[in-house]
Design a protein around this motif. Structure first.
Motif, PDB file in Angstrom:
ATOM      1  N   ALA A   1       0.845  -1.243  -0.107  1.00  0.00           N
ATOM      2  CA  ALA A   1      -0.123  -0.031   0.032  1.00  0.00           C
ATOM      3  C   ALA A   1       0.746   1.126  -0.114  1.00  0.00           C
ATOM      4  O   ALA A   1       2.001   1.409   0.583  1.00  0.00           O
ATOM      5  CB  ALA A   1      -0.870  -0.029   1.395  1.00  0.00           C
ATOM      6  N   GLN A   2       0.213   2.309  -0.713  1.00  0.00           N
ATOM      7  CA  GLN A   2       1.081   3.487  -0.731  1.00  0.00           C
ATOM      8  C   GLN A   2       1.016   4.195   0.586  1.00  0.00           C
ATOM      9  O   GLN A   2      -0.060   4.169   1.298  1.00  0.00           O
ATOM     10  CB  GLN A   2       0.400   4.554  -1.591  1.00  0.00           C
ATOM     11  CG  GLN A   2      -0.030   3.681  -2.932  1.00  0.00           C
ATOM     12  CD  GLN A   2       1.026   3.285  -3.864  1.00  0.00           C
ATOM     13  OE1 GLN A   2       1.946   2.609  -3.457  1.00  0.00           O
ATOM     14  NE2 GLN A   2       0.917   3.670  -5.382  1.00  0.00           N
ATOM     15  N   SER A   3       1.906   5.101   1.096  1.00  0.00           N
ATOM     16  CA  SER A   3       1.908   5.660   2.206  1.00  0.00           C
ATOM     17  C   SER A   3       2.959   6.813   2.218  1.00  0.00           C
ATOM     18  O   SER A   3       3.961   6.792   1.405  1.00  0.00           O
ATOM     19  CB  SER A   3       2.145   4.896   3.473  1.00  0.00           C
ATOM     20  OG  SER A   3       3.367   4.185   3.465  1.00  0.00           O
ATOM     21  N   VAL A   4       2.796   7.653   3.170  1.00  0.00           N
ATOM     22  CA  VAL A   4       3.907   8.703   3.041  1.00  0.00           C
ATOM     23  C   VAL A   4       3.926   9.132   4.687  1.00  0.00           C
ATOM     24  O   VAL A   4       3.055   8.838   5.389  1.00  0.00           O
ATOM     25  CB  VAL A   4       3.808  10.017   2.596  1.00  0.00           C
ATOM     26  CG1 VAL A   4       3.596  10.203   0.815  1.00  0.00           C
ATOM     27  CG2 VAL A   4       2.055  10.849   2.888  1.00  0.00           C
ATOM     28  N   ALA A   5       5.163   9.302   5.351  1.00  0.00           N
ATOM     29  CA  ALA A   5       5.476   9.852   6.605  1.00  0.00           C
ATOM     30  C   ALA A   5       6.204  11.152   6.558  1.00  0.00           C
ATOM     31  O   ALA A   5       7.158  11.376   5.885  1.00  0.00           O
ATOM     32  CB  ALA A   5       6.393   8.798   6.936  1.00  0.00           C
ATOM     33  N   GLN A   6       5.626  12.035   7.712  1.00  0.00           N
ATOM     34  CA  GLN A   6       6.301  13.181   7.761  1.00  0.00           C
ATOM     35  C   GLN A   6       6.631  13.097   9.354  1.00  0.00           C
ATOM     36  O   GLN A   6       6.169  13.094  10.267  1.00  0.00           O
ATOM     37  CB  GLN A   6       5.273  14.319   7.703  1.00  0.00           C
ATOM     38  CG  GLN A   6       4.723  14.498   6.311  1.00  0.00           C
ATOM     39  CD  GLN A   6       3.623  15.422   6.081  1.00  0.00           C
ATOM     40  OE1 GLN A   6       2.382  15.440   5.755  1.00  0.00           O
ATOM     41  NE2 GLN A   6       4.273  16.781   6.372  1.00  0.00           N
ATOM     42  N   PRO A   7       8.187  12.827   9.345  1.00  0.00           N
ATOM     43  CA  PRO A   7       8.661  12.666  11.032  1.00  0.00           C
ATOM     44  C   PRO A   7       8.590  13.937  11.706  1.00  0.00           C
ATOM     45  O   PRO A   7       8.648  13.731  12.911  1.00  0.00           O
ATOM     46  CB  PRO A   7      10.001  12.147  10.535  1.00  0.00           C
ATOM     47  CG  PRO A   7      10.339  12.974   9.403  1.00  0.00           C
ATOM     48  CD  PRO A   7       9.216  13.087   8.570  1.00  0.00           C
ATOM     49  N   GLU A   8       8.444  15.118  11.539  1.00  0.00           N
ATOM     50  CA  GLU A   8       8.517  16.135  12.277  1.00  0.00           C
ATOM     51  C   GLU A   8       6.831  16.647  12.401  1.00  0.00           C
ATOM     52  O   GLU A   8       6.334  17.017  11.351  1.00  0.00           O
ATOM     53  CB  GLU A   8       9.405  16.962  11.713  1.00  0.00           C
ATOM     54  CG  GLU A   8      10.818  16.544  11.513  1.00  0.00           C
ATOM     55  CD  GLU A   8      11.532  17.537  10.784  1.00  0.00           C
ATOM     56  OE1 GLU A   8      12.831  17.933  10.786  1.00  0.00           O
ATOM     57  OE2 GLU A   8      10.706  17.710   9.285  1.00  0.00           O
ATOM     58  N   ASP A   9       6.490  16.609  13.669  1.00  0.00           N
ATOM     59  CA  ASP A   9       5.138  17.471  13.955  1.00  0.00           C
ATOM     60  C   ASP A   9       5.352  18.701  13.727  1.00  0.00           C
ATOM     61  O   ASP A   9       4.432  19.513  13.539  1.00  0.00           O
ATOM     62  CB  ASP A   9       4.901  17.021  15.157  1.00  0.00           C
ATOM     63  CG  ASP A   9       4.498  15.777  15.577  1.00  0.00           C
ATOM     64  OD1 ASP A   9       4.392  15.410  16.608  1.00  0.00           O
ATOM     65  OD2 ASP A   9       4.169  15.116  14.435  1.00  0.00           O
TER      66      ASP A   9
END
Lengths: 116, 112
Positions: A1-9
């Motif tokens: 499945a496709q996903s993205v992550a943004q590690p910094e809030d």
């Protein structure tokens, strides 16, 4: 499945300094990547996209993003931050690859705070 | 040229009630998608309408339903509201040439 992550809030930067908002992706096949910005109590506004071609993509309001296939990253950058850039930034990937109407899958967002 | 317009901008409902949200697409756009954005989260895809039919659906229960009209405008209906349905509901229409999504400013639903 496709996903993205943004590690910094949240990312804090002083006005006039360069800024980077990070995004990493996980896709099967070719990635179709987007950045959107959301100002308080507003909808999302398109900044830029990567479909194919040059790894450095230029977008609205002086923003650009660098696509890095080996690091599976698509970081948003701007050479000189403005206080008015303070907003919530979302990275997104198009699900299922190339279909233009395929849904977008968004990251959790990164709040950019630019101090005067 | 008006962009994507949504109504109402804010509304408050109680648990168990039903709500209808409305969206008018950007001129020339015929594909409408709905997203739910809970507080502190990214938008989550609910469903997409094209030619008055639901074409894609995200992981949302059947309480969430929609409709598209011949003029391409769309409605999102949510039945039997739960506290967890409190969110910003965003409508987006698409430029099929560029793939760019244009978002409305959203309808903020609060369920008490």
């Amino acid at each position: 499945a496709q996903s993205v992550a943004q590690p910094e809030d949240q990312v804090n930067v002083a006005e006039g300094n360069p800024l980077t908002v990070k995004c990493t992706y996980s896709v099967s096949g070719n990635p179709y990547l987007f950045w959107y910005v959301q100002y308080p109590n507003r909808g999302l506004q398109f900044l830029l996209k990567y479909i194919t071609g040059d790894n450095l993509v230029k977008g609205s309001y002086g923003f650009e993003a660098e696509f890095n296939k080996s690091q599976t990253s698509f970081h948003l950058k701007k050479p000189s931050a403005l206080v008015s850039d303070s907003a919530l930034y979302f990275c997104a990937v198009r699900d299922g690859g190339g279909g233009a109407t395929n849904k977008l899958i968004f990251g959790t967002g990164t709040l950019l705070a630019v101090q005067p | 040229d008006a962009g994507v317009t949504q109504s109402p901008t804010h509304l408050i409902k109680t648990r168990g009630q039903q709500v209808t949200l409305r969206c008018s697409p950007k001129s020339g756009h015929d594909t409408v998608s709905w997203y739910q954005q809970a507080l502190g989260q990214g938008p989550q895809f609910i469903f997409q309408y094209y030619e008055e039919e639901e074409r894609q659906r995200g992981n949302f229960p059947d309480r969430f339903s929609g409709h598209q009209f011949p003029n391409y405008s769309s409605e999102l209906n949510v039945n039997a509201l739960l506290l967890g349905d409190s969110a910003l509901y965003l409508c987006a229409t698409q430029d099929l040439n560029t793939g760019e999504l244009f978002f409305g400013e959203g309808s903020r639903l609060t369920v008490l």
